[in-house]
Design an enzyme around this catalytic site. Structure first.
Site, short mmCIF file in Angstrom:
data_model
loop_
_atom_site.label_atom_id
_atom_site.label_comp_id
_atom_site.label_asym_id
_atom_site.label_seq_id
_atom_site.Cartn_x
_atom_site.Cartn_y
_atom_site.Cartn_z
N MET A 1 6.38 -3.30 -12.49
CA MET A 1 5.65 -2.79 -11.69
C MET A 1 5.24 -1.40 -11.90
SD MET A 1 5.20 -3.68 -8.08
CE MET A 1 6.45 -4.81 -8.08
N CYS A 2 3.99 -0.87 -11.46
CA CYS A 2 3.84 0.42 -11.70
C CYS A 2 3.04 0.98 -10.43
CB CYS A 2 2.82 0.84 -13.05
SG CYS A 2 3.47 0.10 -14.35
#
Ligand SMILES: *[C@@H]1O[C@H](CO)[C@@H](O)[C@H](O)[C@H]1NC(C)=O
Ligand SMILES: *[C@@H]1O[C@H](CO)[C@@H](O)[C@H](O)[C@H]1NC(C)=O
Ligand SMILES: *[C@@H]1O[C@H](CO)[C@@H](O)[C@H](O)[C@H]1NC(C)=O
Length: 610
Positions: free
Chosen positions: A1-2
């Protein structure tokens, strides 16, 4: 996840960086941060890409990624199939390479159509000066937009910040109805923005209906959207929903039967057909879970192995099946964390006092859990999900006694809830704003944080989950008719009504749940993964006629999600296979903590910041 961010400015007006928003982004991607600015002078435009990376696999890939030709990618996603990503490779690099080799929109669309897994992205295509952005078919990754017409600036971001920025009320979720392309030179010339929309083909006959329900949502004020007349679309990654209805009663509907329970599931499984159907579902779900729990960075300390996978765990059937399947694919020496959240119950009142109170206030909902409970043995966190969670843990231990199952009891008191809601959760839930969004957002935030207690050898000790991947059961109820409204609909309008309801729910799952849950879970530097929304699982379930998935003529606890219950039974579960659905806001008792009179769809005043 960014955490990904893109700011497109059509005028050189200086803008103040929104520190609060960047802090929210940084929490999503604590492992590396980077910025990149580029643009054109005549006509003027400037683009700032900014990314905060959570490292999940391969070598850490700093972002934004710029290739030799000058194309730039910010990517918040996971490729679980469709494009080849070897275990040691990073998917960001693979997507960037694949996009680099595209010269036409149809090639870009075919790369994005091929990718299996969740994503949100923005991509600057140097040849032609185009900005592309969008979300996957189900909208499993969040992307918000906002247009400041005064200075001509478009912002795209994974998460926003309530009450700050140029136009505080204008954040919207980018509809997961397709991908968008902006011709930057044309936009700079015109001083305004036009999005060219390439919709996901959702299997309708005409383009308008295949464009999905999300298009009715307006694009940000001051912008406009046009459909591409060439008719280019993204191919849907799943097959359409089977809409057949049973020809005769015997094909689908067993006449209503009074009492059915776990033994009946066993009996149903004795039919070869049902047993095969259940085992096919186990196989496809198992593969979806495998893709989501393998090739993770190992989390160890010298003292011993730490879990790299956690399950949002109520002890209900959806989470039990995920835990048991994760068990099949995670190395035996590694623990699995089961995250179980509870909100403090009111202590039971003494009999007299409570009788008096109810006399005065007849409408007040009574608390069935604490009513009549003995104040001396009362335990304020023994909410329904805690009790089913413990029972579920017992079944998992029987299924695999070798595994270390960390049953994490996460207890939340009202004071902490109020504090964190104001500090963090209201920003994450935003722009969604209902009572239901508040309840689920808060419950999921505390659960995903994973801070609580475990009981080991009769001893209770503080524990914080280290797992970066959090599996959630979302999508099971929507596909297998798990909600009570499905039963209502079925009783009123039969199989046709039920099918319409299921179709509508799967179409709106991006805007109702997924963006929100992604923002909430991502805030802990963890990644939400949704095995029930794996493309192969959805295709498998979509292909089946509705009566194989649920039989709502059977009682609660059996008929809804019948096929999943059969699968659970087949996997060796007992009582947990026949628990009726309990929504998280009730099971965790967060709804009890708040105003008893409000409706789930009301705007939630608690989410407003001062
Ligand atoms: C991962 O990405 C970085 C930066 O793009 C690149 O240098 C590296 O070679 C990639 N690693 C692998 C194994 O592909
Ligand atoms: C649609 O796409 C085609 C092919 O890329 C392009 O030439 C055309 O200009 C686009 N149409 C519109 C209305 O943007
Ligand atoms: C829908 O289900 C029916 C009954 O099993 C089957 O005959 C039919 O082929 C299915 N349709 C599709 C499109 O999968």
């Amino acid at each position: 996840m960014c955490g990904i961010f893109c700011l497109l400015s059509l005028s050189p007006a200086r803008r103040v960086r929104d520190e609060a928003l960047h802090e929210h982004l940084r929490r999503r991607g604590p492992d590396s941060s980077g910025d990149l600015t580029f643009g054109g002078t005549n006509p003027y435009y400037q683009c700032l890409f900014s990314t905060h990376v959570l490292h999940m696999r391969g070598l850490l890939t700093p972002q934004p990624v710029q290739d030799n030709a000058g194309n730039v990618l910010v990517w918040n996603g996971e490729i679980f199939g469709g494009l080849t990503v070897r275990p040691e490779e990073n998917d960001t690099a693979v997507v960037s390479q694949r996009l680099s080799s595209c010269d036409s929109p149809s090639q870009i669309l075919s790369v994005l159509s091929a990718a299996r897994g969740p994503w949100g992205f923005a991509y600057y295509q140097k040849a032609g000066d185009y900005l592309w952005f969008g979300r996957d078919f189900f909208g499993r990754r969040s992307l918000l937009w906002n247009f400041d017409a005064e200075v001509g600036a478009l912002t795209l971001t994974s998460v926003a910040s309530r009450g700050s920025g140029p136009a505080p009320c204008a954040w919207q979720e980018v509809p997961a109805s397709g991908v968008y392309r902006i011709d930057l030179k044309a936009a700079a010339d015109a001083g305004s923005l036009t999005f060219e929309v390439y919709p996901w083909a959702r299997g309708g006959s005409d383009l308008a209906s295949s464009f999905g329900p999300a298009t009715s949502e307006p694009v940000p004020g001051g912008c406009s959207a046009v459909m591409n007349r060439s008719g280019l679309v993204l191919a849907a990654p799943v097959c359409p929903l089977n809409t057949s209805v049973p020809e005769s009663l015997s094909a689908g509907e067993v006449p209503p039967d009074s009492r059915r329970c776990a033994e009946d599931l066993q009996q149903l499984l004795s039919s070869k057909e049902k047993d095969d159907e259940a085992s096919r579902l186990v196989a496809v779900l198992s593969e979806a879970v495998r893709r989501r729990v393998q090739s993770l960075p190992c989390a160890f300390r010298p003292s011993g192995e730490l879990a790299s996978v956690a399950v949002l765990f109520s002890g209900g059937i959806d989470s039990m099946v995920l835990a048991a399947l994760a068990d099949r694919h995670i190395p035996a020496r590694q623990p699995i964390d089961l995250l179980n959240v509870a909100f403090r119950l009111q202590a039971p009142k003494k009999q007299k006092e409570s009788a008096k109170k109810h006399g005065k206030d007849k409408n007040k909902a009574t608390d069935s859990t604490t009513e009549g409970a003995d104040p001396r043995t009362f335990s304020p966190f023994d909410v329904p999900d805690r009790i089913t969670g413990r029972a579920g843990l017992k079944e998992l231990r029987e299924l695999n006694p070798e595994r270390r199952w960390n049953f994490v009891e996460i207890n939340v008191a009202k004071e902490e809830l109020q504090k964190i809601r104001q500090e963090r959760i209201c920003h994450l839930v935003h722009p969604l704003d209902t009572v239901l969004d508040d309840s689920i957002g808060c419950a999921v935030w505390f659960a995903a944080r994973g801070r609580g207690f475990v009981v080991e050898d009769g001893e209770r000790r503080p524990f914080t989950s280290s797992a970066k991947v959090v599996l959630t059961g979302i999508g099971a109820d929507e596909q297998l008719a798990g909600y009570s409204r499905h039963r209502v609909r079925f009783t009123k309008s039969g199989h046709e009504g039920l099918i319409q309801e299921l179709k509508m729910e799967l179409d709106r799952i991006p805007s109702r749940n997924l963006g929100r849950d992604d923002r909430v879970i991502g805030d802990h530097g963890k990644e939400a993964r949704f095995p029930y929304l794996d493309e192969d699982v959805v295709s498998h379930l979509n292909a089946l006629p509705v009566w194989e998935k649920a039989d709502l003529s059977l009682p609660r606890g059996v008929g809804e999600k019948l096929l999943l219950r059969l699968a659970a039974k087949r996997m060796g579960f007992g009582q947990s296979a026949v628990l009726p659905k309990r929504a998280m806001q009730f099971g965790s008792r967060i709804a009890k903590m708040e105003d008893h009179y409000e409706k789930a769809s009301d705007k939630c005043t608690r989410l407003l910041t001062d």
